[in-house]
Design a protein around this motif. Sequence first.
Motif, PDB file in Angstrom:
ATOM      1  N   UNK A  40      13.564 -44.735  11.730  1.00 28.34           N
ATOM      2  CA  UNK A  40      13.524 -44.367  13.148  1.00 28.34           C
ATOM      3  C   UNK A  40      13.397 -42.857  13.296  1.00 28.34           C
ATOM      4  N   UNK A  41      12.345 -42.415  13.976  1.00 27.96           N
ATOM      5  CA  UNK A  41      12.165 -41.015  14.349  1.00 27.96           C
ATOM      6  C   UNK A  41      12.695 -40.844  15.773  1.00 27.96           C
ATOM      7  N   UNK A  42      13.789 -40.120  15.933  1.00 32.01           N
ATOM      8  CA  UNK A  42      14.348 -39.850  17.260  1.00 32.01           C
ATOM      9  C   UNK A  42      13.773 -38.516  17.736  1.00 32.01           C
ATOM     10  N   UNK A  43      12.884 -38.590  18.722  1.00 31.89           N
ATOM     11  CA  UNK A  43      12.183 -37.402  19.232  1.00 31.89           C
ATOM     12  C   UNK A  43      13.004 -36.804  20.366  1.00 31.89           C
ATOM     13  N   UNK A  44      13.224 -35.491  20.314  1.00 29.98           N
ATOM     14  CA  UNK A  44      14.151 -34.830  21.228  1.00 29.98           C
ATOM     15  C   UNK A  44      13.589 -34.569  22.617  1.00 29.98           C
ATOM     16  N   UNK A  45      12.307 -34.897  22.844  1.00 31.68           N
ATOM     17  CA  UNK A  45      11.698 -34.632  24.141  1.00 31.68           C
ATOM     18  C   UNK A  45      10.846 -35.813  24.586  1.00 31.68           C
ATOM     19  N   UNK A  46      10.418 -35.760  25.838  1.00 28.17           N
ATOM     20  CA  UNK A  46       9.630 -36.837  26.431  1.00 28.17           C
ATOM     21  C   UNK A  46       8.243 -36.928  25.794  1.00 28.17           C
ATOM     22  N   UNK A  47       7.564 -38.063  25.970  1.00 23.18           N
ATOM     23  CA  UNK A  47       6.193 -38.198  25.455  1.00 23.18           C
ATOM     24  C   UNK A  47       5.271 -37.111  26.015  1.00 23.18           C
ATOM     25  N   UNK A  48       4.309 -36.690  25.176  1.00 24.09           N
ATOM     26  CA  UNK A  48       3.309 -35.731  25.621  1.00 24.09           C
ATOM     27  C   UNK A  48       3.541 -34.308  25.179  1.00 24.09           C
ATOM     28  N   UNK A  49       4.745 -34.008  24.667  1.00 22.12           N
ATOM     29  CA  UNK A  49       5.042 -32.665  24.212  1.00 22.12           C
ATOM     30  C   UNK A  49       4.844 -32.517  22.713  1.00 22.12           C
ATOM     31  N   UNK A  50       5.052 -31.298  22.191  1.00 25.02           N
ATOM     32  CA  UNK A  50       4.788 -31.060  20.773  1.00 25.02           C
ATOM     33  C   UNK A  50       5.623 -31.905  19.829  1.00 25.02           C
ATOM     34  N   UNK A  51       6.910 -32.092  20.128  1.00 29.98           N
ATOM     35  CA  UNK A  51       7.759 -32.905  19.246  1.00 29.98           C
ATOM     36  C   UNK A  51       7.253 -34.341  19.192  1.00 29.98           C
ATOM     37  N   UNK A  52       6.876 -34.863  20.345  1.00 28.19           N
ATOM     38  CA  UNK A  52       6.378 -36.237  20.410  1.00 28.19           C
ATOM     39  C   UNK A  52       5.035 -36.372  19.693  1.00 28.19           C
ATOM     40  N   UNK A  53       4.134 -35.437  19.938  1.00 30.86           N
ATOM     41  CA  UNK A  53       2.799 -35.493  19.320  1.00 30.86           C
ATOM     42  C   UNK A  53       2.903 -35.398  17.800  1.00 30.86           C
TER      43      UNK A  53
END
Length: 319
Positions: free
Chosen positions: A31-44
């Motif tokens: 599981x990758x827990x992304x710290x920000x909403x979809x569409x930002x650098x962490x998510x991408x």
Amino acid sequence: MRGIRLSLALAFGLINAGLAGAQTYPDKPVRFVVAFAPGGPADIIGRLIGQKLSENWGQTVVIENRAGAGGAIATRFVAKAPADGYTVLVNTSSYAVNASLMKEPGYDAEKDLIAAINVGSSPNLIVAGPALKGSLRDVINQAKGGKLNYGSAGAGTTPHLTAEYLFKVLAGVAVQHIPYQGAGPAMTAAMGGQVEIASVAMPAAVALVKSGKVRGLAVTSNKRVGALPDVPTVAESGFPGFEDYTWVGLFFPAGTPGAIVERANASVNAILATQDTKDRLAALGFEPVGGSARDFSRYLTEEIKKWAKVIKETGTPVE
């Protein structure tokens, strides 16, 4: 003597167990827990690396977005997760910022998580929504004559502090910060006119600038970037020496066996070395970083010191 032998036997047993775990890791979905909403650098970046790791490991990498508090919500969650290698934090340089910006972030940035690898780095980008015309200097002059708002991916992100330092310290204008739960929502607000300006990491804005939905005012790198060659640097816009970046890294809960961290580190380094990955990152305005977990840990220590100084200089309130 017997106690020493028992202690050594226990230590070697734990090491062997860790090595055995690394040899079979991963044997179930990660599981990758992304710290920000979809569409930002962490998510991408999380989705790009997650897809590549799924192919390499033969195991699914599940993306879970846990946005809020400038990345601190996801960080707290992963810090308390089992230290077995199956819960990984995908966070940006806000991780280093929050160490000074928050009185009680809910975790110790240098003790509760393991910095596994710095995946990539991108300059930040100042963009204008449809209501603003002209260059960065023109926008600053407009800000002197009236109130302007700018959106960011949230308080504690490097684009937030980039804009604070640029507008308030260097340009001396009062521009109101509106925090969002990710760069994607901030860009949506800029396109819709809820804010006149947005300060985000490049990956969230490249396609929108190219399509004309927002206008690039300046990038924070020391030279123009290939993804947006017509957008000048902040230094070119009258602020020499200005340079800031957003990075995206992977973190494991403290206590995760070192062999598992090294396995993940080696896998991501191999991915970053492929031409396909380099091309995809370049198109987004990202440069691959990679290197060892120790490299990233040392860099993180310096980043925490750097952003503590910026927070002090900008007078950004500690929450």
